[in-house]
Write an enzyme that holds these catalytic residues in place. Structure first.
Site, PDB file in Angstrom:
ATOM      1  N   ARG A  23      65.072  37.941  32.645  1.00  0.00           N
ATOM      2  CA  ARG A  23      66.267  38.506  32.151  1.00  0.00           C
ATOM      3  C   ARG A  23      66.969  37.767  30.867  1.00  0.00           C
ATOM      4  O   ARG A  23      67.845  38.017  30.029  1.00  0.00           O
ATOM      5  CB  ARG A  23      67.470  38.519  33.204  1.00  0.00           C
ATOM      6  CG  ARG A  23      67.345  39.549  34.112  1.00  0.00           C
ATOM      7  CD  ARG A  23      68.308  39.966  34.956  1.00  0.00           C
ATOM      8  NE  ARG A  23      68.139  38.592  36.156  1.00  0.00           N
ATOM      9  CZ  ARG A  23      69.058  38.155  36.944  1.00  0.00           C
ATOM     10  NH1 ARG A  23      70.270  38.897  37.027  1.00  0.00           N
ATOM     11  NH2 ARG A  23      68.675  37.245  37.784  1.00  0.00           N
ATOM     12  N   THR A  90      60.523  31.015  46.335  1.00  0.00           N
ATOM     13  CA  THR A  90      61.104  29.544  46.399  1.00  0.00           C
ATOM     14  C   THR A  90      60.321  28.849  47.503  1.00  0.00           C
ATOM     15  O   THR A  90      60.273  27.609  47.299  1.00  0.00           O
ATOM     16  CB  THR A  90      62.715  29.906  46.826  1.00  0.00           C
ATOM     17  OG1 THR A  90      63.039  30.620  47.813  1.00  0.00           O
ATOM     18  CG2 THR A  90      63.210  30.192  45.457  1.00  0.00           C
ATOM     19  N   ASN A 181      74.413  32.220  49.606  1.00  0.00           N
ATOM     20  CA  ASN A 181      73.484  30.843  49.432  1.00  0.00           C
ATOM     21  C   ASN A 181      73.397  30.527  47.937  1.00  0.00           C
ATOM     22  O   ASN A 181      72.953  31.149  47.112  1.00  0.00           O
ATOM     23  CB  ASN A 181      72.151  31.320  50.058  1.00  0.00           C
ATOM     24  CG  ASN A 181      71.169  30.311  49.821  1.00  0.00           C
ATOM     25  OD1 ASN A 181      71.648  28.996  49.538  1.00  0.00           O
ATOM     26  ND2 ASN A 181      70.015  30.597  49.456  1.00  0.00           N
ATOM     27  N   LYS A 364      69.592  10.750   0.704  1.00  0.00           N
ATOM     28  CA  LYS A 364      68.480  10.669   1.779  1.00  0.00           C
ATOM     29  C   LYS A 364      68.006   9.394   1.817  1.00  0.00           C
ATOM     30  O   LYS A 364      67.641   8.530   0.962  1.00  0.00           O
ATOM     31  CB  LYS A 364      67.440  11.614   1.379  1.00  0.00           C
ATOM     32  CG  LYS A 364      66.464  11.597   2.405  1.00  0.00           C
ATOM     33  CD  LYS A 364      64.968  11.932   1.745  1.00  0.00           C
ATOM     34  CE  LYS A 364      64.330  10.344   1.705  1.00  0.00           C
ATOM     35  NZ  LYS A 364      63.008  10.329   1.207  1.00  0.00           N
TER      36      LYS A 364
HETATM   37  C1  UD1 Z   1      67.378  32.372  45.673  1.00  0.00           C
HETATM   38  C2  UD1 Z   1      67.566  32.474  47.038  1.00  0.00           C
HETATM   39  C3  UD1 Z   1      69.027  33.337  47.276  1.00  0.00           C
HETATM   40  C4  UD1 Z   1      70.090  32.564  46.765  1.00  0.00           C
HETATM   41  C5  UD1 Z   1      69.856  32.492  45.134  1.00  0.00           C
HETATM   42  C6  UD1 Z   1      70.794  31.622  44.402  1.00  0.00           C
HETATM   43  C7  UD1 Z   1      65.446  32.736  48.180  1.00  0.00           C
HETATM   44  C8  UD1 Z   1      64.356  33.606  49.030  1.00  0.00           C
HETATM   45  N1  UD1 Z   1      66.697  33.240  47.659  1.00  0.00           N
HETATM   46  O1  UD1 Z   1      67.324  33.699  45.116  1.00  0.00           O
HETATM   47  O2  UD1 Z   1      69.445  33.343  48.866  1.00  0.00           O
HETATM   48  O3  UD1 Z   1      71.346  33.354  46.720  1.00  0.00           O
HETATM   49  O4  UD1 Z   1      68.551  31.981  45.193  1.00  0.00           O
HETATM   50  O5  UD1 Z   1      70.651  31.773  43.171  1.00  0.00           O
HETATM   51  O6  UD1 Z   1      65.441  31.480  48.025  1.00  0.00           O
HETATM   52  N2  UD1 Z   1      61.497  29.710  41.383  1.00  0.00           N
HETATM   53  C9  UD1 Z   1      60.366  29.124  41.224  1.00  0.00           C
HETATM   54  N3  UD1 Z   1      59.199  29.522  41.780  1.00  0.00           N
HETATM   55  C10 UD1 Z   1      59.139  30.762  42.449  1.00  0.00           C
HETATM   56  C11 UD1 Z   1      60.721  31.288  42.695  1.00  0.00           C
HETATM   57  C12 UD1 Z   1      61.791  30.861  41.888  1.00  0.00           C
HETATM   58  O7  UD1 Z   1      60.297  27.774  40.562  1.00  0.00           O
HETATM   59  O8  UD1 Z   1      58.170  30.954  42.877  1.00  0.00           O
HETATM   60  C13 UD1 Z   1      62.673  29.052  40.656  1.00  0.00           C
HETATM   61  C14 UD1 Z   1      63.180  29.940  39.519  1.00  0.00           C
HETATM   62  O9  UD1 Z   1      62.602  29.550  38.327  1.00  0.00           O
HETATM   63  C15 UD1 Z   1      64.705  29.800  39.488  1.00  0.00           C
HETATM   64  C16 UD1 Z   1      65.076  29.429  40.845  1.00  0.00           C
HETATM   65  O10 UD1 Z   1      63.856  29.068  41.616  1.00  0.00           O
HETATM   66  O11 UD1 Z   1      65.045  28.754  38.835  1.00  0.00           O
HETATM   67  C17 UD1 Z   1      65.507  30.728  41.706  1.00  0.00           C
HETATM   68  O12 UD1 Z   1      64.644  31.542  41.612  1.00  0.00           O
HETATM   69  P1  UD1 Z   1      65.509  33.059  41.723  1.00  0.00           P
HETATM   70  O13 UD1 Z   1      64.314  34.138  41.734  1.00  0.00           O
HETATM   71  O14 UD1 Z   1      66.422  33.131  40.641  1.00  0.00           O
HETATM   72  O15 UD1 Z   1      66.262  33.168  43.014  1.00  0.00           O
HETATM   73  P2  UD1 Z   1      65.977  34.288  44.192  1.00  0.00           P
HETATM   74  O16 UD1 Z   1      64.884  34.125  44.810  1.00  0.00           O
HETATM   75  O17 UD1 Z   1      66.414  35.508  43.657  1.00  0.00           O
END
Ligand code: UD1
Ligand code: CA
Length: 462
Positions: A23, A90, A181, A364
Site C-alpha cells: 500500500r 507472520t 491484536n 565549502k
Molecule cells: C498481523 C496479525 C494481526 C494483527 C496485525 C497488527 C497475523 C496473522 N496477523 O496482521 O492479528 O492485528 O498484524 O498489525 O500475524 N511480515 C513479514 N513476513 C511475512 C508476513 C509479514 O515479515 O510473511 C511482516 C510485514 O512486513 C509487516 C508485519 O510483518 O511488517 C505485519 O504483517 P502484515 O501483513 O501487515 O500483518 P497482518 O498479517 O495483516
C-alpha cells in the site's frame, strides 16, 4: 508464578521486516521509508536496543541488503538477520528464525519493523507483565474505534482469552469486536517454537499465522496473557504514505512542543517549522516560519534563524544569526557569527567567533577565523582564512584545476579586493592587500600590495 529463573531469563528481540508494503505504492521496502529523517526500521531497532537485549533478529526479505545496512547503521553488531525469501505469513517469518532461537532459554519480544512509534516503556511493561504472570505468551492488545483489517482478540464470557481471529477469517459477530491484536508479543522462546511446529496455513489467506500460536499454547495447557495498552497510535503500524505523513507531523509537533515547553525556544509559527527529533536548540533562540532543521543539528542559545533556512547535521554556537534562505550542511558555526541571506555552507565549513558570511557566498571545506568577513558573492573552497580578514565582493578561490582540488591560505588582517581570483594552491601573507580584479597566481608575501593580471607586487606596505 514468578520465580528467579524467569526473572533472570535473557531477552531477545525479533523484528519482522520482510514485506514490501504494497500500500505504500513504492519500489522501496516499506521499512526503508523515512520518518523524522531515519528509516522506519532504525526507529524500531533503536528502541529495541534500549532494552539491552542479547540480540535483535531482523527477518528480512524485500531489499534485504538495504534493510540490513539501515539496521546496522543504527544498532551495529547487536542485529542479526534471517532471510524470508517468500512472505508466507507472520508464523513463517518467525519460523525463519528457528535455527537462531529454538534452543535458547530466553524471552522473545516480537515486533514489526513498520511500527516506529512504539516506546521502550511499553515494551518493558509488556515484558514485566509477562514475567510476573508466568505466561508462555503475552499479547499486547488495544481497542480501536475502527478495528477493520486487524486480528480480533476473542475472549469467553468470563473474559478469558481464547484466540485471535483475523479479519478475513472472522464471522460477522467477531468482526464487531473492537479489541485487536497489536502484533507485539512476548514469548517464552522454547514454548513458541514448540507451538510453531503445529501452525498450519488453514485459513482464508493460506498463510502461516503467528497468531495461531496463542491458541495452540492454550491447548497445551500453557498460560496466555493479554496485556491491554491504552495508546493505540503508539502501536499502530504505517501502511500508506498518508499515514507516514501523519506520523511525520506527529513526531515534528512533539519535537517542537518539547523545544518550546522544556527548551525555551520561540517558534514564530510552530506549524511551519520542520525540526528533526534528534536536533537540539538552545534557550531563547527564535525560529521563524519555514525553517528546516535536520539530523543531529545542535543550535545554541539566543540564535535567530530566519525564514527559508535549512540546517542539516551542523553545530551553531550562541547568538548566531542565520538570515533568510541560507543552507548550512555538515558545518560548524561558532558564537556570534552571521550567515546569509542566501549563503551556502557545506562539507565542514567552519566559522570561528564573530565571522560573517553574507549574501550569495558559498563556503565549502573552508575555515574563516575570528572576525573575518565575506559579505557578498564569493566562493571560498578548500581555504583557510585568518582572523579579521576581509574578503571583497566577488572573490573566488579557484581551487580546481580540472583534475585536483588545491588549497588557498589567507593569513590574518588581509584585505582581498573585490573580484580577486585566487588561483590555488596559493598563500596570501598577513596584512597584505589585493587590488580589485587581481588574479593571484603566486604566493603573496606579508605586508604587500598586489594587483593586476596576473597580480604583481606594486609596493610593500608599512
Ligand atoms: C498481523 C496479525 C494481526 C494483527 C496485525 C497488527 C497475523 C496473522 N496477523 O496482521 O492479528 O492485528 O498484524 O498489525 O500475524 N511480515 C513479514 N513476513 C511475512 C508476513 C509479514 O515479515 O510473511 C511482516 C510485514 O512486513 C509487516 C508485519 O510483518 O511488517 C505485519 O504483517 P502484515 O501483513 O501487515 O500483518 P497482518 O498479517 O495483516
Ligand atoms: Ca498480511
Amino acid at each position: 508464578m514468578t520465580n528467579d529463573t524467569t526473572q533472570s531469563k535473557p531477552l531477545n528481540v525479533l523484528v519482522m521486516a520482510a514485506g514490501l508494503g504494497t500500500r505504500m505504492k513504492s519500489n522501496r521496502a516499506k521499512v526503508l521509508h523515512e520518518l523524522g529523517g531515519r528509516p522506519l526500521i532504525a526507529h524500531v531497532a533503536r528502541t529495541a536496543a534500549s532494552l539491552k537485549p542479547q540480540k535483535i533478529i531482523v527477518v528480512v526479505g524485500y531489499q534485504a541488503e538495504e534493510v540490513e545496512t539501515a539496521t546496522r547503521a543504527e544498532v551495529g553488531e547487536l542485529a542479526s538477520f534471517v532471510l524470508q525469501a517468500e512472505q508466507r505469513g507472520t508464523g513463517h517469518a518467525m519460523e525463519c528464525a528457528r535455527a537462531l532461537l529454538e534452543n535458547s532459554d530466553s524471552l522473545l519480544l516480537s515486533l514489526y519493523g513498520d511500527g516506529p512509534l512504539i516506546r521502550a516503556e511499553t515494551m518493558r511493561n509488556l515484558i514485566e507483565h509477562h514475567r510476573a504472570s508466568g505466561a508462555s505468551c503475552s499479547i499486547l492488545s488495544v481497542r480501536l474505534e475502527n478495528p477493520t483489517g486487524y486480528g480480533r482478540i476473542i475472549r469467553d464470557e468470563s473474559g478469558q482469552f481464547q484466540r485471535i481471529v483475523e479479519q478475513k477469517d472472522a464471522t460477522e459477530e467477531e468482526r464487531k469486536i473492537r479489541e485487536i491484536n497489536s502484533g507485539i508479543y512476548c514469548f517464552e522462546t522454547k514454548d513458541l517454537f514448540e507451538a510453531l511446529k503445529r501452525v498450519e496455513p488453514k485459513n482464508q489467506q493460506g498463510e502461516y499465522y503467528l497468531t495461531d500460536v496463542a491458541e495452540i499454547l492454550l491447548a497445551l495447557g500453557r498460560k496466555v496473557e493479554v496485556f491491554v495498552h491504552h495508546d493505540a497510535r503508539e502501536v499502530s503500524g504505517i501502511n500508506t504514505r498518508a499515514e507516514l505523513a501523519e506520523f511525520e507531523n506527529l513526531l515534528r509537533r512533539n519535537a517542537i512542543r518539547r523545544l518550546m515547553l522544556e527548551g525555551g525556544v520561540t517558534f514564530i509559527d510552530p506549524s511551519h517549522a520542520y525540526v528533526s527529533p534528534d536536533a537540539q536548540i538552545g534557550r531563547d533562540t527564535i525560529v521563524h516560519p519555514d525553517v528546516t532543521i535536520e539530523g543531529t543539528s545542535v543550535i545554541g542559545e539566543g540564535c535567530v534563524i530566519r525564514s527559508g533556512a535549512r540546517i542539516t547535521n551542523s553545530r551553531l554556537g550562541d547568538e548566531v544569526v542565520v538570515k533568510d534562505h541560507s543552507v548550512i550542511v555538515d558545518s560548524e558555526i561558532a558564537s556570534k557569527c552571521s550567515v546569509g541571506p542566501f549563503a551556502h555552507l557545506r562539507m565542514n565549513a567552519a566559522l570561528e567567533e564573530k565571522a560573517t558570511v553574507g549574501n550569495f557566498v558559498e563556503v565549502k571545506k573552508s575555515r574563516l577565523k575570528r572576525g573575518t568577513k565575506a559579505m557578498h558573492l564569493s566562493y571560498l573552497g578548500d581555504a583557510t582564512i585568518g582572523e579579521r580578514t576581509n574578503i571583497g565582493a566577488g572573490t573566488v578561490t579557484c581551487n580546481y584545476d580540472g583534475v585536483r582540488k588545491h588549497e588557498t591560505v589567507i593569513e590574518d588582517d588581509v584585505k582581498i579586493g573585490s573580484d580577486t581570483m585566487l588561483v590555488a594552491p596559493v598563500r596570501v601573507g598577513a596584512r597584505s592587500v589585493t587590488g580589485a580584479g587581481s588574479v593571484v597566481t603566486k604566493d603573496v608575501p606579508p605586508d604587500s600590495l598586489v594587483a593586476g593580471v596576473p597580480a604583481e607586487i606594486k609596493k610593500t606596505l608599512k
